[in-house]
Design a protein around this motif. Structure first.
Motif, PDB file in Angstrom:
ATOM      1  N   SER A   4     142.903  29.141  38.249  1.00 45.88           N
ATOM      2  CA  SER A   4     142.874  30.462  38.884  1.00 45.88           C
ATOM      3  C   SER A   4     141.534  30.711  39.568  1.00 45.88           C
ATOM      4  O   SER A   4     141.489  31.278  40.658  1.00 45.88           O
ATOM      5  CB  SER A   4     143.169  31.559  37.869  1.00 45.88           C
ATOM      6  OG  SER A   4     142.131  31.655  36.914  1.00 45.88           O
ATOM      7  N   GLN A   5     140.440  30.278  38.952  1.00 47.41           N
ATOM      8  CA  GLN A   5     139.136  30.405  39.608  1.00 47.41           C
ATOM      9  C   GLN A   5     139.099  29.586  40.893  1.00 47.41           C
ATOM     10  O   GLN A   5     138.587  30.048  41.914  1.00 47.41           O
ATOM     11  CB  GLN A   5     138.016  29.929  38.692  1.00 47.41           C
ATOM     12  CG  GLN A   5     137.646  30.897  37.625  1.00 47.41           C
ATOM     13  CD  GLN A   5     136.466  30.402  36.822  1.00 47.41           C
ATOM     14  OE1 GLN A   5     136.244  29.208  36.691  1.00 47.41           O
ATOM     15  NE2 GLN A   5     135.713  31.330  36.277  1.00 47.41           N
ATOM     16  N   TYR A   6     139.615  28.383  40.837  1.00 42.72           N
ATOM     17  CA  TYR A   6     139.633  27.532  42.015  1.00 42.72           C
ATOM     18  C   TYR A   6     140.499  28.148  43.110  1.00 42.72           C
ATOM     19  O   TYR A   6     140.128  28.143  44.284  1.00 42.72           O
ATOM     20  CB  TYR A   6     140.148  26.148  41.634  1.00 42.72           C
ATOM     21  CG  TYR A   6     140.190  25.182  42.798  1.00 42.72           C
ATOM     22  CD1 TYR A   6     139.019  24.627  43.290  1.00 42.72           C
ATOM     23  CD2 TYR A   6     141.391  24.833  43.398  1.00 42.72           C
ATOM     24  CE1 TYR A   6     139.045  23.744  44.352  1.00 42.72           C
ATOM     25  CE2 TYR A   6     141.424  23.961  44.462  1.00 42.72           C
ATOM     26  CZ  TYR A   6     140.249  23.416  44.926  1.00 42.72           C
ATOM     27  OH  TYR A   6     140.278  22.554  45.984  1.00 42.72           O
TER      28      TYR A   6
ATOM     29  N   VAL B 207     141.174  31.312  43.668  1.00 42.70           N
ATOM     30  CA  VAL B 207     140.488  32.471  44.269  1.00 42.70           C
ATOM     31  C   VAL B 207     139.431  32.004  45.257  1.00 42.70           C
ATOM     32  O   VAL B 207     139.320  32.544  46.363  1.00 42.70           O
ATOM     33  CB  VAL B 207     139.876  33.354  43.170  1.00 42.70           C
ATOM     34  CG1 VAL B 207     138.905  34.374  43.746  1.00 42.70           C
ATOM     35  CG2 VAL B 207     140.956  34.038  42.373  1.00 42.70           C
ATOM     36  N   LEU B 208     138.650  30.995  44.880  1.00 48.31           N
ATOM     37  CA  LEU B 208     137.611  30.520  45.785  1.00 48.31           C
ATOM     38  C   LEU B 208     138.170  29.857  47.032  1.00 48.31           C
ATOM     39  O   LEU B 208     137.661  30.055  48.139  1.00 48.31           O
ATOM     40  CB  LEU B 208     136.702  29.542  45.039  1.00 48.31           C
ATOM     41  CG  LEU B 208     135.818  30.189  43.983  1.00 48.31           C
ATOM     42  CD1 LEU B 208     135.102  29.138  43.165  1.00 48.31           C
ATOM     43  CD2 LEU B 208     134.824  31.119  44.620  1.00 48.31           C
TER      44      LEU B 208
ATOM     45  N   TRP C 238     142.834  28.970  33.491  1.00 50.28           N
ATOM     46  CA  TRP C 238     141.670  29.743  33.916  1.00 50.28           C
ATOM     47  C   TRP C 238     140.908  29.004  35.023  1.00 50.28           C
ATOM     48  O   TRP C 238     140.520  29.606  36.021  1.00 50.28           O
ATOM     49  CB  TRP C 238     140.770  30.008  32.729  1.00 50.28           C
ATOM     50  CG  TRP C 238     139.495  30.683  33.105  1.00 50.28           C
ATOM     51  CD1 TRP C 238     138.249  30.157  33.122  1.00 50.28           C
ATOM     52  CD2 TRP C 238     139.343  32.041  33.545  1.00 50.28           C
ATOM     53  NE1 TRP C 238     137.337  31.088  33.538  1.00 50.28           N
ATOM     54  CE2 TRP C 238     137.983  32.254  33.812  1.00 50.28           C
ATOM     55  CE3 TRP C 238     140.233  33.092  33.741  1.00 50.28           C
ATOM     56  CZ2 TRP C 238     137.485  33.465  34.261  1.00 50.28           C
ATOM     57  CZ3 TRP C 238     139.732  34.292  34.197  1.00 50.28           C
ATOM     58  CH2 TRP C 238     138.383  34.479  34.446  1.00 50.28           C
ATOM     59  N   ASP C 239     140.685  27.702  34.840  1.00 49.30           N
ATOM     60  CA  ASP C 239     139.985  26.927  35.867  1.00 49.30           C
ATOM     61  C   ASP C 239     140.770  26.892  37.177  1.00 49.30           C
ATOM     62  O   ASP C 239     140.192  27.022  38.265  1.00 49.30           O
ATOM     63  CB  ASP C 239     139.741  25.497  35.376  1.00 49.30           C
ATOM     64  CG  ASP C 239     138.719  25.434  34.255  1.00 49.30           C
ATOM     65  OD1 ASP C 239     137.981  26.424  34.066  1.00 49.30           O
ATOM     66  OD2 ASP C 239     138.648  24.386  33.586  1.00 49.30           O
TER      67      ASP C 239
ATOM     68  N   TYR D 153     130.194  27.370  44.485  1.00 44.56           N
ATOM     69  CA  TYR D 153     130.419  28.130  43.270  1.00 44.56           C
ATOM     70  C   TYR D 153     131.457  27.486  42.347  1.00 44.56           C
ATOM     71  O   TYR D 153     131.543  27.841  41.174  1.00 44.56           O
ATOM     72  CB  TYR D 153     130.854  29.550  43.602  1.00 44.56           C
ATOM     73  CG  TYR D 153     129.747  30.364  44.212  1.00 44.56           C
ATOM     74  CD1 TYR D 153     128.748  30.891  43.416  1.00 44.56           C
ATOM     75  CD2 TYR D 153     129.690  30.579  45.574  1.00 44.56           C
ATOM     76  CE1 TYR D 153     127.724  31.630  43.962  1.00 44.56           C
ATOM     77  CE2 TYR D 153     128.666  31.316  46.135  1.00 44.56           C
ATOM     78  CZ  TYR D 153     127.688  31.840  45.319  1.00 44.56           C
ATOM     79  OH  TYR D 153     126.666  32.559  45.878  1.00 44.56           O
ATOM     80  N   ILE D 154     132.230  26.562  42.847  1.00 42.89           N
ATOM     81  CA  ILE D 154     133.275  25.950  42.020  1.00 42.89           C
ATOM     82  C   ILE D 154     132.675  25.192  40.834  1.00 42.89           C
ATOM     83  O   ILE D 154     133.021  25.478  39.686  1.00 42.89           O
ATOM     84  CB  ILE D 154     134.196  25.065  42.870  1.00 42.89           C
ATOM     85  CG1 ILE D 154     134.970  25.935  43.857  1.00 42.89           C
ATOM     86  CG2 ILE D 154     135.154  24.265  41.991  1.00 42.89           C
ATOM     87  CD1 ILE D 154     135.769  25.146  44.867  1.00 42.89           C
TER      88      ILE D 154
ATOM     89  N   ALA E 169     130.916  27.685  38.413  1.00 43.60           N
ATOM     90  CA  ALA E 169     131.807  28.515  37.597  1.00 43.60           C
ATOM     91  C   ALA E 169     132.344  27.741  36.399  1.00 43.60           C
ATOM     92  O   ALA E 169     132.456  28.284  35.302  1.00 43.60           O
ATOM     93  CB  ALA E 169     132.972  29.018  38.446  1.00 43.60           C
TER      94      ALA E 169
END
Length: 69
Positions: free
Chosen positions: A60-62, A64-65, A57-58, A19-20, A23
């Motif tokens: 923070s997404q990383y 979380v995953l 933002w990138d 998903y990385i 996303a």
């Protein structure tokens, strides 16, 4: 039997990492279709602020995953 369970467990651990890139790609495609970057630059956002927020933002997404994995 133990080897088969180890392979299945490793596959389930690797699934969130698929998903990385997805996303990040969804955001880039959406940004290009609605011209969000251009709109923000025209409205007065500095390039540093735009890229810093994009990086945050990138990251923070990383985070979380990776935490979920």
């Amino acid at each position: 039997m133990e080897v088969v369970l180890s392979v299945i467990a490793s596959l389930f651990i690797l699934i969130p990492f698929c998903y990385i890139p997805a996303a990040f790609a969804v955001f880039v495609v959406k940004e290009r279709t609605c011209k969000a970057k251009h709109l923000q630059f025209v409205s007065g956002v500095s390039p540093f602020s735009y890229w810093a927020s994009s990086y945050a933002w990138d990251a923070s997404q990383y985070l979380v995953l990776v935490t979920a994995a």
